[in-house]
Design a protein around this motif. Structure first.
Motif, PDB file in Angstrom:
ATOM      1  N   LEU A 106      45.176 -29.811 -20.467  1.00  0.00           N
ATOM      2  CA  LEU A 106      44.013 -30.667 -20.581  1.00  0.00           C
ATOM      3  C   LEU A 106      43.787 -31.385 -19.252  1.00  0.00           C
ATOM      4  O   LEU A 106      44.714 -31.554 -18.451  1.00  0.00           O
ATOM      5  CB  LEU A 106      44.231 -31.723 -21.674  1.00  0.00           C
ATOM      6  CG  LEU A 106      44.564 -31.210 -23.077  1.00  0.00           C
ATOM      7  CD1 LEU A 106      45.057 -32.359 -23.936  1.00  0.00           C
ATOM      8  CD2 LEU A 106      43.327 -30.573 -23.693  1.00  0.00           C
ATOM      9  N   TRP A 107      42.550 -31.860 -19.051  1.00  0.00           N
ATOM     10  CA  TRP A 107      42.251 -32.588 -17.826  1.00  0.00           C
ATOM     11  C   TRP A 107      43.112 -33.854 -17.727  1.00  0.00           C
ATOM     12  O   TRP A 107      43.590 -34.219 -16.652  1.00  0.00           O
ATOM     13  CB  TRP A 107      40.776 -32.943 -17.761  1.00  0.00           C
ATOM     14  CG  TRP A 107      40.484 -34.014 -16.751  1.00  0.00           C
ATOM     15  CD1 TRP A 107      39.977 -35.247 -16.981  1.00  0.00           C
ATOM     16  CD2 TRP A 107      40.717 -33.937 -15.330  1.00  0.00           C
ATOM     17  NE1 TRP A 107      39.890 -35.950 -15.813  1.00  0.00           N
ATOM     18  CE2 TRP A 107      40.326 -35.178 -14.786  1.00  0.00           C
ATOM     19  CE3 TRP A 107      41.224 -32.954 -14.491  1.00  0.00           C
ATOM     20  CZ2 TRP A 107      40.421 -35.450 -13.426  1.00  0.00           C
ATOM     21  CZ3 TRP A 107      41.327 -33.234 -13.133  1.00  0.00           C
ATOM     22  CH2 TRP A 107      40.918 -34.460 -12.618  1.00  0.00           C
ATOM     23  N   SER A 108      43.317 -34.539 -18.855  1.00  0.00           N
ATOM     24  CA  SER A 108      44.094 -35.776 -18.819  1.00  0.00           C
ATOM     25  C   SER A 108      45.525 -35.524 -18.336  1.00  0.00           C
ATOM     26  O   SER A 108      46.052 -36.289 -17.504  1.00  0.00           O
ATOM     27  CB  SER A 108      44.107 -36.433 -20.206  1.00  0.00           C
ATOM     28  OG  SER A 108      44.590 -35.537 -21.186  1.00  0.00           O
ATOM     29  N   GLN A 109      46.158 -34.444 -18.820  1.00  0.00           N
ATOM     30  CA  GLN A 109      47.514 -34.138 -18.351  1.00  0.00           C
ATOM     31  C   GLN A 109      47.503 -33.678 -16.902  1.00  0.00           C
ATOM     32  O   GLN A 109      48.429 -33.989 -16.141  1.00  0.00           O
ATOM     33  CB  GLN A 109      48.161 -33.077 -19.239  1.00  0.00           C
ATOM     34  CG  GLN A 109      48.664 -33.624 -20.554  1.00  0.00           C
ATOM     35  CD  GLN A 109      49.638 -32.683 -21.245  1.00  0.00           C
ATOM     36  OE1 GLN A 109      49.985 -31.622 -20.717  1.00  0.00           O
ATOM     37  NE2 GLN A 109      50.087 -33.057 -22.427  1.00  0.00           N
ATOM     38  N   ALA A 110      46.472 -32.948 -16.508  1.00  0.00           N
ATOM     39  CA  ALA A 110      46.387 -32.510 -15.115  1.00  0.00           C
ATOM     40  C   ALA A 110      46.338 -33.710 -14.182  1.00  0.00           C
ATOM     41  O   ALA A 110      47.010 -33.741 -13.141  1.00  0.00           O
ATOM     42  CB  ALA A 110      45.162 -31.622 -14.927  1.00  0.00           C
ATOM     43  N   ALA A 111      45.551 -34.716 -14.554  1.00  0.00           N
ATOM     44  CA  ALA A 111      45.452 -35.922 -13.722  1.00  0.00           C
ATOM     45  C   ALA A 111      46.779 -36.659 -13.662  1.00  0.00           C
ATOM     46  O   ALA A 111      47.190 -37.143 -12.599  1.00  0.00           O
ATOM     47  CB  ALA A 111      44.353 -36.829 -14.274  1.00  0.00           C
ATOM     48  N   GLN A 112      47.469 -36.755 -14.792  1.00  0.00           N
ATOM     49  CA  GLN A 112      48.762 -37.446 -14.822  1.00  0.00           C
ATOM     50  C   GLN A 112      49.797 -36.737 -13.965  1.00  0.00           C
ATOM     51  O   GLN A 112      50.534 -37.378 -13.199  1.00  0.00           O
ATOM     52  CB  GLN A 112      49.257 -37.548 -16.261  1.00  0.00           C
ATOM     53  CG  GLN A 112      48.431 -38.470 -17.137  1.00  0.00           C
ATOM     54  CD  GLN A 112      48.760 -38.323 -18.611  1.00  0.00           C
ATOM     55  OE1 GLN A 112      49.608 -37.508 -18.986  1.00  0.00           O
ATOM     56  NE2 GLN A 112      48.092 -39.085 -19.445  1.00  0.00           N
TER      57      GLN A 112
END
Length: 234
Positions: A106-112
Protein backbone atom coordinates in the motif's frame (compact mmCIF):
# COMPACT_ATOMS: atom_id res chain seq x y z
CA UNK A 1 -28.49 -6.14 -6.51
CA UNK A 2 -26.62 -9.28 -7.54
CA UNK A 3 -22.87 -9.58 -7.02
CA UNK A 4 -20.84 -10.97 -9.89
CA UNK A 5 -17.06 -11.45 -9.73
CA UNK A 6 -15.20 -11.13 -13.03
CA UNK A 7 -11.58 -12.23 -13.38
CA UNK A 8 -9.05 -11.90 -16.19
CA UNK A 9 -11.17 -9.45 -18.17
CA UNK A 10 -11.00 -5.72 -18.76
CA UNK A 11 -13.72 -3.13 -19.30
CA UNK A 12 -13.59 -2.12 -22.95
CA UNK A 13 -16.50 0.33 -22.84
CA UNK A 14 -18.85 1.78 -20.21
CA UNK A 15 -22.04 3.56 -21.27
CA UNK A 16 -25.54 4.37 -20.14
CA UNK A 17 -28.34 2.96 -22.28
CA UNK A 18 -30.20 5.91 -23.79
CA UNK A 19 -33.57 4.15 -23.58
CA UNK A 20 -33.47 2.46 -20.18
CA UNK A 21 -30.87 4.56 -18.34
CA UNK A 22 -29.12 1.35 -17.25
CA UNK A 23 -25.31 1.23 -17.00
CA UNK A 24 -23.89 -1.18 -19.57
CA UNK A 25 -20.37 -2.59 -19.69
CA UNK A 26 -18.68 -4.20 -22.67
CA UNK A 27 -15.85 -6.50 -21.57
CA UNK A 28 -12.65 -7.45 -23.36
CA UNK A 29 -14.07 -10.89 -24.18
CA UNK A 30 -17.04 -9.28 -25.97
CA UNK A 31 -19.55 -9.91 -23.18
CA UNK A 32 -22.06 -7.14 -22.45
CA UNK A 33 -23.59 -6.87 -18.98
CA UNK A 34 -25.87 -4.44 -17.15
CA UNK A 35 -24.62 -3.19 -13.79
CA UNK A 36 -25.57 -0.95 -10.87
CA UNK A 37 -21.99 -0.42 -9.72
CA UNK A 38 -18.46 -1.59 -10.56
CA UNK A 39 -15.80 -2.38 -7.96
CA UNK A 40 -12.33 -2.81 -9.49
CA UNK A 41 -9.51 -4.48 -7.54
CA UNK A 42 -5.92 -4.59 -8.80
CA UNK A 43 -2.98 -6.31 -7.14
CA UNK A 44 0.62 -5.16 -6.96
CA UNK A 45 3.65 -7.17 -8.05
CA UNK A 46 7.30 -6.21 -7.47
CA UNK A 47 9.04 -5.12 -10.69
CA UNK A 48 12.70 -5.76 -9.91
CA UNK A 49 13.95 -7.60 -13.00
CA UNK A 50 16.42 -4.83 -13.78
CA UNK A 51 18.39 -5.46 -10.56
CA UNK A 52 20.98 -8.23 -10.32
CA UNK A 53 19.72 -11.08 -8.10
CA UNK A 54 23.16 -11.67 -6.58
CA UNK A 55 23.35 -8.09 -5.37
CA UNK A 56 19.70 -8.11 -4.25
CA UNK A 57 18.33 -11.62 -3.56
CA UNK A 58 14.60 -12.17 -4.14
CA UNK A 59 11.84 -13.70 -2.09
CA UNK A 60 10.65 -17.01 -3.55
CA UNK A 61 7.10 -16.25 -2.44
CA UNK A 62 6.44 -13.03 -4.34
CA UNK A 63 9.65 -12.01 -6.15
CA UNK A 64 10.28 -8.96 -3.96
CA UNK A 65 13.76 -7.93 -2.87
CA UNK A 66 14.53 -9.47 0.52
CA UNK A 67 15.37 -6.92 3.20
CA UNK A 68 16.33 -7.07 6.87
CA UNK A 69 14.58 -5.23 9.70
CA UNK A 70 16.29 -1.99 8.63
CA UNK A 71 15.24 -2.23 4.95
CA UNK A 72 18.76 -3.22 3.85
CA UNK A 73 19.07 -5.87 1.16
CA UNK A 74 20.35 -9.22 2.38
CA UNK A 75 22.92 -9.59 -0.42
CA UNK A 76 26.67 -8.84 -0.29
CA UNK A 77 26.08 -5.08 -0.61
CA UNK A 78 23.43 -4.79 2.09
CA UNK A 79 25.12 -1.85 3.79
CA UNK A 80 24.74 0.27 0.67
CA UNK A 81 21.57 -1.02 -1.05
CA UNK A 82 18.14 -0.44 0.47
CA UNK A 83 14.78 -1.54 -0.91
CA UNK A 84 11.44 -0.08 0.20
CA UNK A 85 7.78 0.03 -0.73
CA UNK A 86 6.36 -2.32 -3.35
CA UNK A 87 9.82 -3.52 -4.42
CA UNK A 88 10.73 -5.20 -1.15
CA UNK A 89 9.62 -8.24 0.83
CA UNK A 90 9.77 -7.60 4.57
CA UNK A 91 9.87 -11.18 5.82
CA UNK A 92 12.22 -10.25 8.66
CA UNK A 93 9.52 -8.07 10.21
CA UNK A 94 6.43 -10.00 9.11
CA UNK A 95 7.54 -13.45 10.28
CA UNK A 96 6.62 -13.00 13.96
CA UNK A 97 3.16 -14.60 14.37
CA UNK A 98 2.55 -12.75 17.65
CA UNK A 99 2.85 -9.31 16.04
CA UNK A 100 -0.39 -7.91 14.53
CA UNK A 101 1.47 -6.48 11.55
CA UNK A 102 1.93 -7.88 8.06
CA UNK A 103 3.11 -6.49 4.77
CA UNK A 104 0.58 -5.25 2.25
CA UNK A 105 1.79 -3.26 -0.72
CA UNK A 106 0.00 0.00 0.00
CA UNK A 107 1.06 3.62 -0.43
CA UNK A 108 0.96 4.14 3.35
CA UNK A 109 3.44 1.30 3.97
CA UNK A 110 5.62 2.47 1.09
CA UNK A 111 5.88 5.91 2.68
CA UNK A 112 6.69 4.44 6.09
CA UNK A 113 9.41 2.14 4.78
CA UNK A 114 10.92 4.94 2.69
CA UNK A 115 11.09 7.31 5.66
CA UNK A 116 12.53 4.60 7.90
CA UNK A 117 15.20 3.55 5.37
CA UNK A 118 16.26 7.17 4.94
CA UNK A 119 16.73 7.57 8.70
CA UNK A 120 18.70 4.32 8.90
CA UNK A 121 20.90 5.39 5.97
CA UNK A 122 21.90 8.64 7.70
CA UNK A 123 22.45 6.89 11.04
CA UNK A 124 19.63 8.33 13.15
CA UNK A 125 17.55 5.12 13.41
CA UNK A 126 18.09 1.43 13.94
CA UNK A 127 15.87 -1.67 13.96
CA UNK A 128 14.41 -0.83 17.37
CA UNK A 129 13.73 2.83 16.68
CA UNK A 130 10.60 4.01 18.49
CA UNK A 131 7.83 4.88 16.06
CA UNK A 132 9.21 2.81 13.20
CA UNK A 133 8.80 -0.69 14.58
CA UNK A 134 5.70 -1.66 12.55
CA UNK A 135 3.80 -2.91 15.57
CA UNK A 136 0.31 -3.02 14.01
CA UNK A 137 -1.14 -3.06 10.51
CA UNK A 138 -3.46 -0.12 9.85
CA UNK A 139 -5.26 1.02 6.72
CA UNK A 140 -7.96 3.65 6.21
CA UNK A 141 -10.00 4.05 3.05
CA UNK A 142 -13.54 4.83 1.89
CA UNK A 143 -15.96 2.42 0.22
CA UNK A 144 -19.32 3.53 -1.18
CA UNK A 145 -18.91 6.76 0.79
CA UNK A 146 -18.31 4.98 4.12
CA UNK A 147 -15.10 5.13 6.13
CA UNK A 148 -13.39 1.74 6.31
CA UNK A 149 -10.65 1.05 8.87
CA UNK A 150 -8.64 -2.18 8.97
CA UNK A 151 -6.59 -2.93 12.08
CA UNK A 152 -4.10 -5.69 12.86
CA UNK A 153 -4.73 -9.21 11.58
CA UNK A 154 -8.25 -8.23 10.55
CA UNK A 155 -8.69 -11.19 8.18
CA UNK A 156 -6.75 -13.77 10.23
CA UNK A 157 -3.50 -13.16 8.37
CA UNK A 158 -0.57 -15.14 9.87
CA UNK A 159 -2.93 -17.28 11.96
CA UNK A 160 -2.97 -20.47 9.86
CA UNK A 161 -1.16 -22.40 12.59
CA UNK A 162 -3.43 -21.26 15.41
CA UNK A 163 -6.04 -23.91 16.37
CA UNK A 164 -9.53 -22.93 15.28
CA UNK A 165 -10.89 -23.27 18.81
CA UNK A 166 -8.53 -20.52 19.96
CA UNK A 167 -9.81 -18.00 17.41
CA UNK A 168 -13.05 -16.10 18.04
CA UNK A 169 -14.84 -13.46 15.98
CA UNK A 170 -17.69 -11.17 16.96
CA UNK A 171 -19.54 -8.77 14.72
CA UNK A 172 -22.35 -6.27 14.82
CA UNK A 173 -24.05 -4.22 12.13
CA UNK A 174 -26.53 -1.37 12.30
CA UNK A 175 -28.59 -0.17 9.36
CA UNK A 176 -29.75 2.80 11.40
CA UNK A 177 -26.33 4.48 11.42
CA UNK A 178 -24.70 2.47 8.58
CA UNK A 179 -21.99 0.90 10.72
CA UNK A 180 -20.37 -2.52 10.82
CA UNK A 181 -17.84 -3.82 13.35
CA UNK A 182 -16.01 -7.13 13.37
CA UNK A 183 -13.26 -8.15 15.76
CA UNK A 184 -10.95 -11.16 15.79
CA UNK A 185 -9.57 -12.51 19.06
CA UNK A 186 -6.92 -15.16 19.71
CA UNK A 187 -7.10 -16.76 23.14
CA UNK A 188 -9.21 -13.82 24.32
CA UNK A 189 -6.88 -11.09 23.05
CA UNK A 190 -7.88 -8.86 20.18
CA UNK A 191 -5.65 -9.29 17.14
CA UNK A 192 -7.62 -7.52 14.43
CA UNK A 193 -10.72 -5.48 13.62
CA UNK A 194 -12.77 -4.17 10.69
CA UNK A 195 -14.67 -0.92 11.23
CA UNK A 196 -17.10 0.47 8.64
CA UNK A 197 -18.81 3.81 9.11
CA UNK A 198 -18.41 6.31 11.93
CA UNK A 199 -17.93 3.89 14.84
CA UNK A 200 -15.43 6.00 16.86
CA UNK A 201 -13.83 2.73 18.00
CA UNK A 202 -10.59 2.81 16.03
CA UNK A 203 -8.37 4.34 18.72
CA UNK A 204 -9.76 2.12 21.47
CA UNK A 205 -9.39 -1.05 19.39
CA UNK A 206 -5.87 -0.11 18.31
CA UNK A 207 -4.85 0.26 21.95
CA UNK A 208 -6.54 -3.03 22.90
CA UNK A 209 -4.63 -4.83 20.15
CA UNK A 210 -1.29 -3.29 21.12
CA UNK A 211 -1.78 -3.80 24.86
CA UNK A 212 -2.86 -7.45 24.53
CA UNK A 213 -5.65 -7.08 27.10
CA UNK A 214 -7.50 -10.32 27.91
CA UNK A 215 -11.09 -9.66 26.83
CA UNK A 216 -12.45 -13.16 27.43
CA UNK A 217 -14.80 -12.06 30.20
CA UNK A 218 -16.76 -9.78 27.87
CA UNK A 219 -17.72 -12.34 25.24
CA UNK A 220 -20.09 -11.00 22.54
CA UNK A 221 -20.96 -8.03 24.79
CA UNK A 222 -17.59 -6.61 23.78
CA UNK A 223 -19.42 -5.04 20.83
CA UNK A 224 -22.49 -3.96 22.76
CA UNK A 225 -23.03 -0.29 21.83
CA UNK A 226 -24.14 0.33 25.43
CA UNK A 227 -20.69 -0.71 26.70
CA UNK A 228 -18.41 2.34 26.69
CA UNK A 229 -15.10 0.65 25.95
CA UNK A 230 -13.17 3.90 25.76
CA UNK A 231 -14.02 4.81 29.35
CA UNK A 232 -13.73 1.22 30.57
CA UNK A 233 -10.11 0.85 29.45
CA UNK A 234 -9.06 4.45 29.98
Amino acid sequence: MKLRVLKNVCIREARKDANTGVNVLTLSDGTTIEVDAVVAAAGVEPRCDWLDEVAAPRSKSDGGILVDACMRTVGPYGDSIFAVGDACTMSARASNPETPWFQMRLWSQAAQTGAFAAKVAVGVCDADALGFNFEIFTHVTRFFGLKVILLGLYNAQKLDDVPANEVTTYQRESLADATYVRVLLVRGRMMGAVLVGDTDLEETFENLILDGVDLSRFGPSLLDPELDLEDYFD
